[in-house]
Design an enzyme around this catalytic site. Structure first.
Site, mmCIF file in Angstrom:
data_model
loop_
_atom_site.group_PDB
_atom_site.id
_atom_site.type_symbol
_atom_site.label_atom_id
_atom_site.label_comp_id
_atom_site.label_asym_id
_atom_site.label_seq_id
_atom_site.Cartn_x
_atom_site.Cartn_y
_atom_site.Cartn_z
ATOM 1 N N GLU A 193 0.887 -1.404 0.130
ATOM 2 C CA GLU A 193 -0.082 0.152 -0.078
ATOM 3 C C GLU A 193 0.703 1.409 0.073
ATOM 4 O O GLU A 193 0.403 2.343 0.152
ATOM 5 C CB GLU A 193 -0.697 -0.085 1.308
ATOM 6 C CG GLU A 193 -1.973 -0.873 1.326
ATOM 7 C CD GLU A 193 -2.759 -1.030 2.354
ATOM 8 O OE1 GLU A 193 -3.683 -0.521 2.290
ATOM 9 O OE2 GLU A 193 -2.386 -1.386 3.418
ATOM 10 N N SER A 241 -6.229 -2.737 1.491
ATOM 11 C CA SER A 241 -6.566 -2.445 -0.057
ATOM 12 C C SER A 241 -7.052 -3.502 -0.757
ATOM 13 O O SER A 241 -6.650 -3.575 -2.102
ATOM 14 C CB SER A 241 -5.341 -1.785 -0.516
ATOM 15 O OG SER A 241 -4.957 -0.501 -0.126
ATOM 16 N N GLU A 285 -14.410 -5.694 8.722
ATOM 17 C CA GLU A 285 -13.261 -5.389 8.980
ATOM 18 C C GLU A 285 -13.017 -4.042 9.452
ATOM 19 O O GLU A 285 -14.102 -3.119 9.092
ATOM 20 C CB GLU A 285 -12.194 -5.444 7.826
ATOM 21 C CG GLU A 285 -12.385 -4.896 6.606
ATOM 22 C CD GLU A 285 -11.154 -5.097 5.432
ATOM 23 O OE1 GLU A 285 -10.758 -6.412 5.578
ATOM 24 O OE2 GLU A 285 -11.130 -4.405 4.735
ATOM 25 N N ASN A 318 -10.523 -0.456 9.538
ATOM 26 C CA ASN A 318 -9.259 0.057 8.825
ATOM 27 C C ASN A 318 -9.028 1.568 9.882
ATOM 28 O O ASN A 318 -9.889 2.288 10.117
ATOM 29 C CB ASN A 318 -9.498 0.819 7.359
ATOM 30 C CG ASN A 318 -9.726 -0.347 6.470
ATOM 31 O OD1 ASN A 318 -8.812 -1.020 6.107
ATOM 32 N ND2 ASN A 318 -11.027 -0.444 6.122
ATOM 33 N N SER A 373 -11.285 9.694 -1.507
ATOM 34 C CA SER A 373 -11.520 8.409 -0.500
ATOM 35 C C SER A 373 -12.820 8.573 0.197
ATOM 36 O O SER A 373 -13.441 9.595 0.432
ATOM 37 C CB SER A 373 -10.448 8.475 0.343
ATOM 38 O OG SER A 373 -9.168 8.292 -0.115
#
Length: 327
Positions: free
Chosen positions: A15, A165, A287, A289, A298
């Protein structure tokens, strides 16, 4: 007096380039009336301050200082935009805690816990947080394809346990596809998580600390053109991101409550973005982040904008929050 802020970007994972993009957005929008920003590239070869002419100057890791033209520069805070290791797995967080420099991400243990998908899910389950059925593998384990499929069913997802990602992620539709997918995942990590398929609307929920309060941002619905929200969908325009999500008021409140609960169970600080899928009408955790992407396109910046929070305010608030918490 203006504060010196190190914007950490890069890292040691796949990433790297995505992190550079996030860090450069923070550099662009950081309030120059309050802060003096320094772009700091974290690489396997060394840590460097990179000036506007792409000239590199080494960072002294002993105290995270910089020497320019014979003058030593120290930092009031570090803005952590490193995706993957070492910025999202707790390593940088532990380093900055040891040298007592505030940093904008969560603390080292929550970072390490959430970066490990298997440990994160295992921690949340006793609190009644719904998740997919899963099966764990470590490199070198005997692979019993039938036992795996009997546990999670088809289709299923094979994921690298500690990667972001969507690197190392495959959707498996037949038992013959399982072993190749496992090999893909092992290229990213020596631990794998295999999960049952959750069918339903996928949403992304940003939770941040804003003005001293845990705040759930407007929800984003993910509509991928591909089989799932993979790298192409995330970064190459192969998805539609709809904010606010097309959910009923009841479902919106359900997933907001669940996301806030997860944020607080995991003792998060700073920014987070977690993914949920409405399976049979209920949101299931996928999940978390803890250093989400921060480019203009984003998801978390989109959500902040819908909440009336500019990027300048979003970034200033993150810095002041971490400095306040350090005192």
């Amino acid at each position: 007096m203006k504060k010196n802020i190190a914007i950490l970007m890069g890292g040691y994972s796949s990433e790297f380039e995505i992190s550079i993009q996030s860090g450069n957005v923070v550099y662009k929008y950081l309030d120059r009336d309050l802060y003096i920003p320094f772009r700091v590239h974290i690489t396997k070869d060394g840590w460097y301050y990179v000036d506007d002419h792409d000239q590199k100057y080494s960072i002294d890791k002993n105290d995270f200082s910089l020497t320019l033209e014979g003058s030593k520069i120290t930092f009031d805070a570090a803005f952590n935009t490193v995706h993957g290791t070492p910025g999202e797995d707790g390593l940088l967080q532990a380093y900055f805690e040891l040298i007592e420099i505030p940093q904008t991400a969560c603390d080292f243990y929550p970072a390490a816990l959430t970066f490990n998908k298997r440990d994160c899910i295992s921690t949340l389950k006793p609190y009644g947080i719904p998740t997919a059925t899963n099966y764990f593998l470590n490199k070198g384990d005997t692979i019993d394809s039938k036992a795996i499929i009997d546990t999670v069913g088809l289709p299923c997802f094979v994921k690298a346990n500690k990667a972001g990602s969507s690197y190392g992620v495959s959707k498996v539709k037949t038992i013959e596809d399982l072993l190749p997918a496992i090999e893909v995942a092992y290229k990213e990590d020596d631990e794998i998580i295999i999960e049952s398929f959750l069918s339903g609307t996928e949403v992304s929920v940003g939770v941040i600390q804003h003005n001293g309060k845990d705040t759930v941002l407007p929800i984003t619905e993910i509509v991928s053109e591909n089989e799932f929200f993979d790298y192409e969908a995330k970064y190459m325009g192969k998805s539609e991101e709809i904010t606010p999500a097309r959910l009923s008021d009841e479902d919106t409140q359900k997933v907001k409550d669940l996301a806030l609960k997860v944020y607080q169970i995991l003792k998060m600080k700073g920014f987070s973005r977690s993914e949920y899928i409405f399976h049979h009408g209920e949101p299931y955790f996928v999940e978390m982040n803890t250093n989400p992407g921060l480019s203009e396109a984003s998801i978390l910046p989109q959500q902040a904008e819908k909440a009336g929070i500019s990027l300048k305010e979003l970034f200033s608030n993150a810095i002041e929050s971490c400095i306040r918490l350090q005192k």
